[in-house]
Design a protein around this motif. Structure first.
Motif, short mmCIF file in Angstrom:
data_model
loop_
_atom_site.label_atom_id
_atom_site.label_comp_id
_atom_site.label_asym_id
_atom_site.label_seq_id
_atom_site.Cartn_x
_atom_site.Cartn_y
_atom_site.Cartn_z
N MET A 239 0.84 -1.20 0.00
CA MET A 239 0.00 0.00 0.00
C MET A 239 0.87 1.25 0.00
N ALA A 240 1.94 1.21 0.80
CA ALA A 240 2.84 2.36 0.85
C ALA A 240 3.50 2.60 -0.51
N ALA A 241 3.89 1.51 -1.17
CA ALA A 241 4.51 1.65 -2.50
C ALA A 241 3.52 2.19 -3.52
N LEU A 242 2.27 1.73 -3.44
CA LEU A 242 1.24 2.20 -4.37
C LEU A 242 0.99 3.69 -4.19
N VAL A 243 0.80 4.12 -2.96
CA VAL A 243 0.52 5.53 -2.70
C VAL A 243 1.72 6.40 -3.07
#
Length: 488
Positions: A239-243
Motif C-alpha cells: 500500500m505504501a509503494a502504491l501511494v
C-alpha cells in the motif's frame, strides 16, 4: 407471458420477418443463451423472448415497435453479459436485446470502428496485426458495449492497460452510433449531437442503444505484464509503494497496477488469504524500476509469478483465464483517496468480515484496488470531458472493489451480507479519515448503490437534460429498468 408481451413479439415478427427471435419454446437455444451470463443472478431471470439483431436497422425497428408498449413491456440490452448486477442485462418476462450478432471491426483514419457486439479480445487481435492498440478492457471476454459488458448501451469508465497514459475508455470514444428512442440512428461526436456524445460517456442505458463505437488508436507493441502472488504480511508495504507511486512528482504513465487481497478454497492454504499484484508496463522492458517494489515483494509464491514480455492479446487472455463464469457473482465498490492507512485498514476490515462465510462452496473473493492516477483524470478534460465528476485537482483516487464468486444459491444471503457489511465499514472508515471520494463506478456497483448520483448534481442534471431531449417520453426510463435510472 403477458398478453401485451405476446403482442410485442407478434409485432416484431411482422415488422422483421427474418429476425432472430428466440422464445422459451426453443428450449435448447433459449437455455444456451440465457445461461451464458457471467453471473447466475442474470440467468435467474427468464425473458419471454431473446432478440438477436443482425444490424443497426433491426435495432431501430425494434425501438419503433416497442414504443407503443412502453408502459406494459420491459426490455433489456445485453452485450456480452459480464456485469453481474441483477437485471442489468436481462429482464423477467420481457424482451432481452442480445447484441452478440452485431460484429465488425474496421480501421479508418487513425481510429477503429467497432460494432457493439464485439469483444475486446477480437479488437486487440485485429489491431495487433497493424501494430496498434486501443484503450479497452483488461479481459478478452469483455464485451465492447458497457466495457466488461455491464449490459447497457454504452461504456462507462473502466480501467484498461493504458489508463494512466490515455485516460478512461469512454474518453477515447470519438463517435457513438446510437439508436435513440424515436428509432432514429444518430452519430454523436464533437460535431453532431455533442451533448449526447458527452452524456454517453457515463450515461449507461439511459439514452439509447449504441450500435458502434469509434475509438482513438495509438502505436503499440509488446508489453511487460503478468501476476505476482505474495502473503498478507507484506500488504501494508505494498500500500505504501502504491501511494508513493501515485503521489510521485513524476509518476509513470506506462504502468497499470491492480493490488488485491484474495481468498479461495482452491488455494489450499487453509483459512489464510493470499495477495496478488496484477502489473502492466506498456513497453517491452523487463523489470522496469517503477515496478520493482511490486515485482520483488517478499516472501512471494515465486512458482506462480507470470511476469513476462507479451502481446496485448496475451496479457488480456491471462486476465480472462483468471476469471470464472456461469456462477453466483457480485461486485460492490467505493472510491477513496490514495492514503496508506485507509487502504490498509480497509483490507483488515474485509478479512474480518470474511470469516463467517469462508465455508461457502466454491467461494472466491477479493479486496481489489484499482488506482485512477491524476494523469488518467486529466485525460478526461483533454479528450472532451465526460459526466463522471472526477476532478484531477483533488489528487489520485483508488477504486476499492469487493468481488465474490460462489457456486450455491443457498449462500446468496450470507455472501451478500458479508460484502455489504464490509463495504459499509470500509466507507465509514474512509469517511472518518476524510478520505472518502463520492464516486461509485457503475460496472462494479450493486443495486443498492447510487452510481449515477455519485457523479454529482450538475452531471446528473446534464444527463437528465439529454434524456429529455433524445427520449422525451422516457422509453429508456420506463421500459429499460436495468442498471441505474436518471429520474429515480
Amino acid at each position: 407471458m403477458s398478453a401485451r408481451t405476446a403482442q410485442v413479439i407478434s409485432a416484431l415478427r411482422q415488422t422483421l420477418p427474418h429476425a432472430h427471435l428466440v422464445t422459451s419454446e426453443a428450449t435448447e437455444e433459449y437455455n444456451s443463451l440465457n445461461n451464458s451470463y457471467l453471473s447466475g443472478f442474470e440467468s435467474d431471470l427468464s425473458p419471454a423472448c431473446i432478440f438477436l439483431p443482425m444490424c443497426k436497422e433491426e435495432i431501430a425497428a425494434f425501438v419503433r415497435t416497442i414504443r407503443p408498449f412502453a408502459d406494459d413491456v420491459q426490455f433489456a440490452i445485453r452485450a456480452a453479459g459480464r456485469q453481474p448486477l441483477p437485471g442489468c442485462a436481462n429482464v423477467q418476462g420481457g424482451v432481452t436485446v442480445d447484441l452478440r450478432s452485431l460484429t465488425g471491426i474496421e480501421i479508418q483514419d487513425g481510429h477503429v470502428r467497432v460494432a457493439a457486439g464485439e469483444s475486446w479480445g477480437a479488437v486487440y487481435k485485429h489491431l495487433e496485426l497493424h501494430g496498434l492498440g486501443v484503450t479497452g478492457g483488461k479481459s478478452t471476454t469483455c464485451g465492447i458495449g458497457g466495457l466488461a459488458t455491464q449490459g447497457t448501451s454504452t461504456l462507462i469508465n473502466g480501467l484498461s492497460f493504458y489508463s494512466s497514459r490515455e485516460g478512461f475508455i469512454c474518453d477515447n470514444v470519438i463517435n457513438f452510433e446510437v439508436v435513440v428512442a424515436s428509432g432514429e440512428i444518430l452519430n454523436a461526436d464533437t460535431q453532431e449531437h455533442p451533448d449526447l456524445w458527452v452524456a454517453l460517456r457515463g450515461g449507461g442505458n439511459n439514452l439509447g442503444i449504441v450500435t458502434r463505437f469509434d475509438f482513438r488508436t495509438f502505436k503499440q507493441g509488446s508489453m511487460y505484464a503478468g501476476m505476482v502472488w505474495y502473503f498478507r504480511q507484506s500488504f501494508p508495504d505494498q500500500m505504501a509503494a502504491l501511494v508513493k507511486e501515485l503521489k510521485s512528482a513524476d509518476p509513470s504513465v506506462e504502468t497499470h497496477l491492480m493490488l488485491s487481497i484474495a481468498y479461495a478454497q482452491v488455494f489450499g492454504n487453509g483459512n489464510d488469504v493470499i495477495c496478488l499484484n496484477q502489473l502492466y508496463y506498456t513497453q517491452p522492458v523487463e523489470d522496469p524500476p517503477v515496478l520493482a517494489p511490486f515485482l520483488h515483494v517478499q516472501p512471494q509464491r515465486s512458482e506462480m509469478n507470470s511476469m513476462k514480455i507479451q502481446t496485448l492479446v496475451e496479457a488480456a487472455m491471462e486476465q480472462s483465464g483468471a476469471g470464472q463464469s456461469m456462477i453466483r457473482c457480485l461486485y460492490m465498490n467505493v472510491c477513496v483517496k490514495a492514503d496508506v492507512d485507509t487502504l490498509t485498514t480497509g483490507g483488515d476490515i474485509w478479512c474480518e468480515e470474511l470469516e463467517p462465510v469462508k465455508d461457502a462452496p466454491g467461494l472466491m473473493c477479493s479486496y481489489t484496488l484499482q488506482p485512477y492516477p491524476v494523469s488518467q483524470l486529466q485525460k478526461s478534460s483533454a479528450n472532451g470531458c465526460n459526466v463522471l465528476g472526477l476532478d484531477p485537482t483533488n489528487g489520485p483516487v483508488v477504486n476499492v472493489l469487493l468481488l465474490s464468486y460462489w457456486t450455491d444459491k443457498k449462500d446468496d444471503v450470507g455472501v451478500i451480507s458479508f460484502m455489504q457489511k464490509a463495504l459499509k465499514r470500509i466507507e465509514r472508515n474512509a469517511d472518518e479519515r476524510g478520505q472518502l471520494v463520492p464516486f461509485i463506478y457503475w460496472k462494479y456497483a450493486f443495486s443498492d448503490q447510487e452510481a449515477l448520483r455519485s457523479y454529482g448534481e450538475e452531471n446528473v442534471r446534464k444527463l437528465q437534460a439529454a434524456s429529455r431531449k433524445y427520449d422525451p417520453d422516457g422509453l429508456f426510463q420506463k421500459s429499460c429498468p436495468g442498471g441505474f435510472k436518471l429520474f429515480k
